[in-house]
Write an enzyme that holds these catalytic residues in place. Sequence first.
Site, PDB file in Angstrom:
ATOM      1  N   TYR A  56      36.230  43.275  45.553  1.00 42.75           N
ATOM      2  CA  TYR A  56      37.315  42.394  45.985  1.00 42.75           C
ATOM      3  C   TYR A  56      37.319  41.136  45.114  1.00 42.75           C
ATOM      4  O   TYR A  56      36.442  40.298  45.200  1.00 42.75           O
ATOM      5  CB  TYR A  56      37.167  41.990  47.454  1.00 42.75           C
ATOM      6  CG  TYR A  56      37.155  43.132  48.459  1.00 42.75           C
ATOM      7  CD1 TYR A  56      37.706  44.381  48.152  1.00 42.75           C
ATOM      8  CD2 TYR A  56      36.602  42.968  49.721  1.00 42.75           C
ATOM      9  CE1 TYR A  56      37.693  45.415  49.073  1.00 42.75           C
ATOM     10  CE2 TYR A  56      36.592  44.005  50.656  1.00 42.75           C
ATOM     11  CZ  TYR A  56      37.139  45.224  50.314  1.00 42.75           C
ATOM     12  OH  TYR A  56      37.119  46.256  51.230  1.00 42.75           O
ATOM     13  N   SER A 204      41.587  48.004  58.131  1.00 41.83           N
ATOM     14  CA  SER A 204      43.058  47.900  58.217  1.00 41.83           C
ATOM     15  C   SER A 204      43.574  48.286  59.615  1.00 41.83           C
ATOM     16  O   SER A 204      44.517  49.076  59.741  1.00 41.83           O
ATOM     17  CB  SER A 204      43.746  48.749  57.134  1.00 41.83           C
ATOM     18  OG  SER A 204      43.340  48.368  55.838  1.00 41.83           O
ATOM     19  N   GLY A 207      47.213  48.006  60.196  1.00 41.19           N
ATOM     20  CA  GLY A 207      48.083  48.722  59.257  1.00 41.19           C
ATOM     21  C   GLY A 207      48.479  47.841  58.082  1.00 41.19           C
ATOM     22  O   GLY A 207      49.628  47.813  57.673  1.00 41.19           O
ATOM     23  N   ARG A 208      47.480  47.110  57.568  1.00 42.63           N
ATOM     24  CA  ARG A 208      47.676  46.182  56.436  1.00 42.63           C
ATOM     25  C   ARG A 208      48.770  45.156  56.774  1.00 42.63           C
ATOM     26  O   ARG A 208      49.540  44.737  55.923  1.00 42.63           O
ATOM     27  CB  ARG A 208      47.984  46.944  55.144  1.00 42.63           C
ATOM     28  CG  ARG A 208      46.823  47.886  54.758  1.00 42.63           C
ATOM     29  CD  ARG A 208      47.039  48.601  53.460  1.00 42.63           C
ATOM     30  NE  ARG A 208      45.950  49.550  53.193  1.00 42.63           N
ATOM     31  CZ  ARG A 208      44.896  49.299  52.426  1.00 42.63           C
ATOM     32  NH1 ARG A 208      44.770  48.146  51.828  1.00 42.63           N
ATOM     33  NH2 ARG A 208      43.963  50.214  52.235  1.00 42.63           N
ATOM     34  N   GLY A 209      48.841  44.821  58.041  1.00 41.56           N
ATOM     35  CA  GLY A 209      49.779  43.790  58.499  1.00 41.56           C
ATOM     36  C   GLY A 209      51.064  44.356  59.067  1.00 41.56           C
ATOM     37  O   GLY A 209      51.747  43.688  59.841  1.00 41.56           O
TER      38      GLY A 209
END
Length: 329
Positions: A56, A204, A207-209
Amino acid sequence: MERRTLGTNGLQVSAQGLGCMGMSDFYGPLDDAESMATLARALEQGVTFFDTAEMYGPYKNEELLGRFIAGKRDKVEVATKFGIVRDPANPQRRMFDGKPENVRRSIEGSLKRLGTDYVDLYYLHRVDPATPIEDTVGAMAQLVKEGKVRHLGLSEAGPETLARAVKVHPIAALQTEYSLWTRDPEDGVLAACRQHGTGFVAYSPLGRGFLTGQIKRFEDLAQDDYRRFSPRFQGENFQKNLDLVARIESIAKEKGVTPGQLALAWVKAQGEDIVTIPGTKRRKYLDENLGAEAVTLTADDLKRIDAAAPKGAAEGLRYPAAVMGAIAK
Ligand SMILES: NC(=O)c1ccc[n+]([C@@H]2O[C@H](COP(=O)([O-])OP(=O)(O)OC[C@H]3O[C@@H](n4cnc5c(N)ncnc54)[C@H](OP(=O)(O)O)[C@@H]3O)[C@@H](O)[C@H]2O)c1
């Protein structure tokens, strides 16, 4: 904050951890000051489990977390990962490397960047198809003997890989995407974890936002936002997935919670052995996500949510097809 235990060797962590990835990569503009404030607020609120990885940034996220945990090492559980190698000059290019030499090289870099002499949970980020899992986990087990690592984990490994890995060393946690739009772990991974005494870390979980209902248009994602490359965010899939979110939103409204809180509470309700690590770089979102810890879902709620977001309801693959091939059996 509730505590949960990962694995039979008993790694105790906060039931909700904090995913730190987006603080340094992938999801639009960065703000280190707000990220540091978010980390501090999380710890104040009882979040002790922080998730990062060598890749990352690359490296920047471990450095950021390292700055935060300085002087607080005994109050936190640090999870990091190795095995996805990125070229800082060309970060889009990735390779998987689970060779024992890379295990040893990676941990030294992670410890240095994190400013610590051990990590609580060390994951293989992706299984390297060119290296037998026994060799990778054997080298990771050596790090446990040396005291550099307390517990081992695998990310995106399937039941067969997990079964082979636990013959070499207990695996405290398996980390895989799990949410109301990614229910793949129900196809064998969760059962395999339970069979082998391995805890499950859901990444996640929002759902990744997308499941928060706050992402309304593809065009609103920054040009370099990773989600632009995700099939679920593209073209007609995006629109169809908004319908799924609308169904979740309507149940959330009745319960007096936000759709994101409903999504997090649903994952948590799937088992005592599951820990969620929603990611955010903002205190505002952190507070909202922590609110999910107080949400109780009845059997009837779970049934309705299941009907609103059944397995396979999301349109599009969770990763581009070429990347999906990297998920191990
Ligand atoms: N093992 C793996 O291969 C893997 C892969 C992906 C992620 N992970 C780990 O899992 C963690 C969590 O996953 P993730 O970050 O991909 O996805 P996520 O938790 O499902 O969603 C994160 C996104 O949602 C937004 N968000 C968070 N809370 C929100 C709220 N209450 N309202 C509106 N938007 C909100 C965040 O925005 P802001 O960024 O603006 O705060 C961010 O863009 C990561 O940080 C990482 O540590 C692991």
